[in-house]
Enzyme design. Structure first.
Site, short mmCIF file in Angstrom:
data_model
loop_
_atom_site.label_atom_id
_atom_site.label_comp_id
_atom_site.label_asym_id
_atom_site.label_seq_id
_atom_site.Cartn_x
_atom_site.Cartn_y
_atom_site.Cartn_z
N ASN A 154 0.81 -1.21 0.00
CA ASN A 154 0.00 0.00 0.00
C ASN A 154 0.84 1.27 0.00
OD1 ASN A 154 0.21 -1.53 2.59
ND2 ASN A 154 -0.27 0.47 3.46
N HIS A 204 -13.73 -1.16 0.09
CA HIS A 204 -13.64 0.30 -0.08
C HIS A 204 -12.42 0.74 -0.87
CE1 HIS A 204 -10.63 1.67 3.02
NE2 HIS A 204 -10.91 0.50 3.56
N CYS A 328 2.23 9.51 11.19
CA CYS A 328 2.55 10.35 12.34
C CYS A 328 2.13 11.79 12.11
CB CYS A 328 4.04 10.28 12.63
SG CYS A 328 4.50 8.64 13.16
C1 LIG Z 1 -6.53 -0.78 3.23
C2 LIG Z 1 -5.70 -1.97 3.43
C3 LIG Z 1 -5.99 -2.94 4.42
C4 LIG Z 1 -7.11 -2.75 5.41
O1 LIG Z 1 -8.37 -2.81 4.82
P1 LIG Z 1 -9.63 -2.21 5.63
O2 LIG Z 1 -10.80 -2.65 4.81
O3 LIG Z 1 -9.44 -0.74 5.63
O4 LIG Z 1 -9.60 -2.80 6.97
C5 LIG Z 1 -5.20 -4.05 4.50
N1 LIG Z 1 -4.17 -4.23 3.67
C6 LIG Z 1 -3.85 -3.35 2.71
C7 LIG Z 1 -2.71 -3.62 1.80
C8 LIG Z 1 -4.61 -2.19 2.55
O5 LIG Z 1 -4.28 -1.30 1.61
#
Ligand SMILES: *Cc1c(COP(=O)(O)O)cnc(C)c1O
Length: 383
Positions: A154, A204, A328
């Protein structure tokens, strides 16, 4: 000027087609899917249709799709569920993952170590954040309970060779989990081609609602439930199903996967423009993550001697929403743990910038952004 959103890796708006698919399940088909009567049957039909849709786009059986409350819960169920089941069934106490996983995996693995006494080993990552499949082969043991390597990171967008890692795990008889919460929004995610036993998605990130996700669980993979109670979700996740939300997730996933090629090529054009101009026009800037093996909508950078969160605030004041990557506050910037793991020094790792575009982002929006970034970075460096 209307604010411009360039933080699609954080979350996305709900697609109007998704909202439309969800709508009847709030008021009209409101039954409890576990109820025997027709109200229950109608809701249950919605749940099972959603399960078939998600399964179709993952290339698996509907009975292998477990609905959860979010990507994080999917990661928790995969890690904790597989680790505890492997300990129970075969005395396995060793967990292999990376130090640059999303916190939903990383903190679960750390809890399994600190509270449950598992031995946690981190696979090395290269300067782009990639895991080498050979390093998995070297570290796999007969008592390895679970391997977890994310599909796409991410923070820096890098893609991992999941299929190669999966082939090695399969040979050793150890289940492989991949966090595909980012990847599933932009790339095909076929669980057979990827050789995975567990795969997490969250709605989402692909224009579905927040608060709903799914975990693919390969037939035969042993898991302890994340939530005990009723027998919903094959006994792995008790609780009355969130019918409208998982109907919405299925529609959003169907759209993401069927429009995948168009969305990816649109995003990639914008991403490449962002990478080219930022690296060219802003001094002391490096790309973070892999230059090509990365999410098609994801550009990320390290800026030397910049407080990443201050930069984000200054950009926000100019009407542009992006992310620094580190969670942060301004004033006391902590270096990003991911960038440190990739080998960046502190003076670089405090200045993360992540720009992620969406399916409806226009070239004009991106150009407006690129026109102001150099002066805003200069200002951030001066403060
Ligand atoms: C956003 C994200 C999550 C968490 O997903 P949620 O639905 O917000 O709990 C987990 N892993 C990665 C790589 C993400 O980008």
């Amino acid at each position: 000027m209307k604010p411009i959103y360039l933080d699609y890796a954080a979350t996305t708006p709900v697609d109007h087609r998704v909202l439309e698919a969800m709508s009847p399940y709030f008021t009209q088909h409101f039954g409890n899917p576990s109820s025997v009567h027709r109200f229950g049957q109608k809701a249950d039909a919605g749940v099972e249709k959603a399960r078939r849709t998600v399964a179709h786009h993952l290339g698996c059986q509907p009975s292998e799709v477990v609905f959860t409350s979010c990507g994080s819960e999917s990661d928790n169920l995969a890690l904790r569920g597989a680790a505890l089941a492997a300990r129970r069934d075969r005395d396995a106490n060793h967990i292999l993952t990376t130090s640059i996983e999303h916190h939903a995996v990383l903190h679960t693995a750390q809890q399994l170590r600190d509270v449950f006494g598992f031995e946690l080993e981190f696979l090395p990552v290269d300067e782009y954040g990639r895991v080498d499949a050979a390093s998995v082969a070297e570290r796999l043991r007969p008592d390895t309970a679970i391997v977890s390597v994310m599909h796409a990171n991410n923070e820096v967008g890098t893609l991992n060779p999941v299929a190669e890692i999966g082939a090695i795990c399969r040979e050793a008889g150890v289940p492989l989990h991949t966090d595909a919460v980012q990847g599933a929004a932009h790339l095909p995610v076929n669980v057979e081609e990827m050789n995975v036993d567990l795969l997490s998605i969250g709605a989402h990130k692909f224009y579905g609602p927040k608060g709903v996700g799914a975990l693919y669980v390969r037939d035969g993979t042993r898991l302890l439930p994340s939530q005990t109670g009723g027998s919903q979700e094959f006994g792995l996740r008790a609780g009355t199903e969130n019918v409208p939300y998982l109907v919405g997730m299925a529609e959003a996933f169907r759209l993401a996967q069927s429009e995948q090629i168009q969305r990816a090529s649109h995003s990639q054009t914008l991403r490449d423009a962002i990478m080219a101009r930022i690296l060219e026009e802003i001094p002391h800037t490096q790309l973070t993550g892999h230059p090509t093996q990365r999410l098609p909508n994801h550009a990320s950078f390290a800026l030397k001697n910049v407080d990443g969160n201050l930069l984000i605030s200054l950009l926000d004041a100019r009407g542009f929403a992006c992310s620094s990557g580190s969670a942060c506050k301004t004033g006391n910037p902590e270096p990003s743990a991911v960038l440190l793991a990739l080998g960046f020094s502190e003076e670089w790792a405090k200045g993360g910038l992540r720009v992620t575009v969406g399916k409806d982002t226009s070239l004009e929006e991106v150009e407006a952004f690129l026109d102001v970034v150099p002066e805003v970075v200069k200002k951030a460096r001066g403060l």
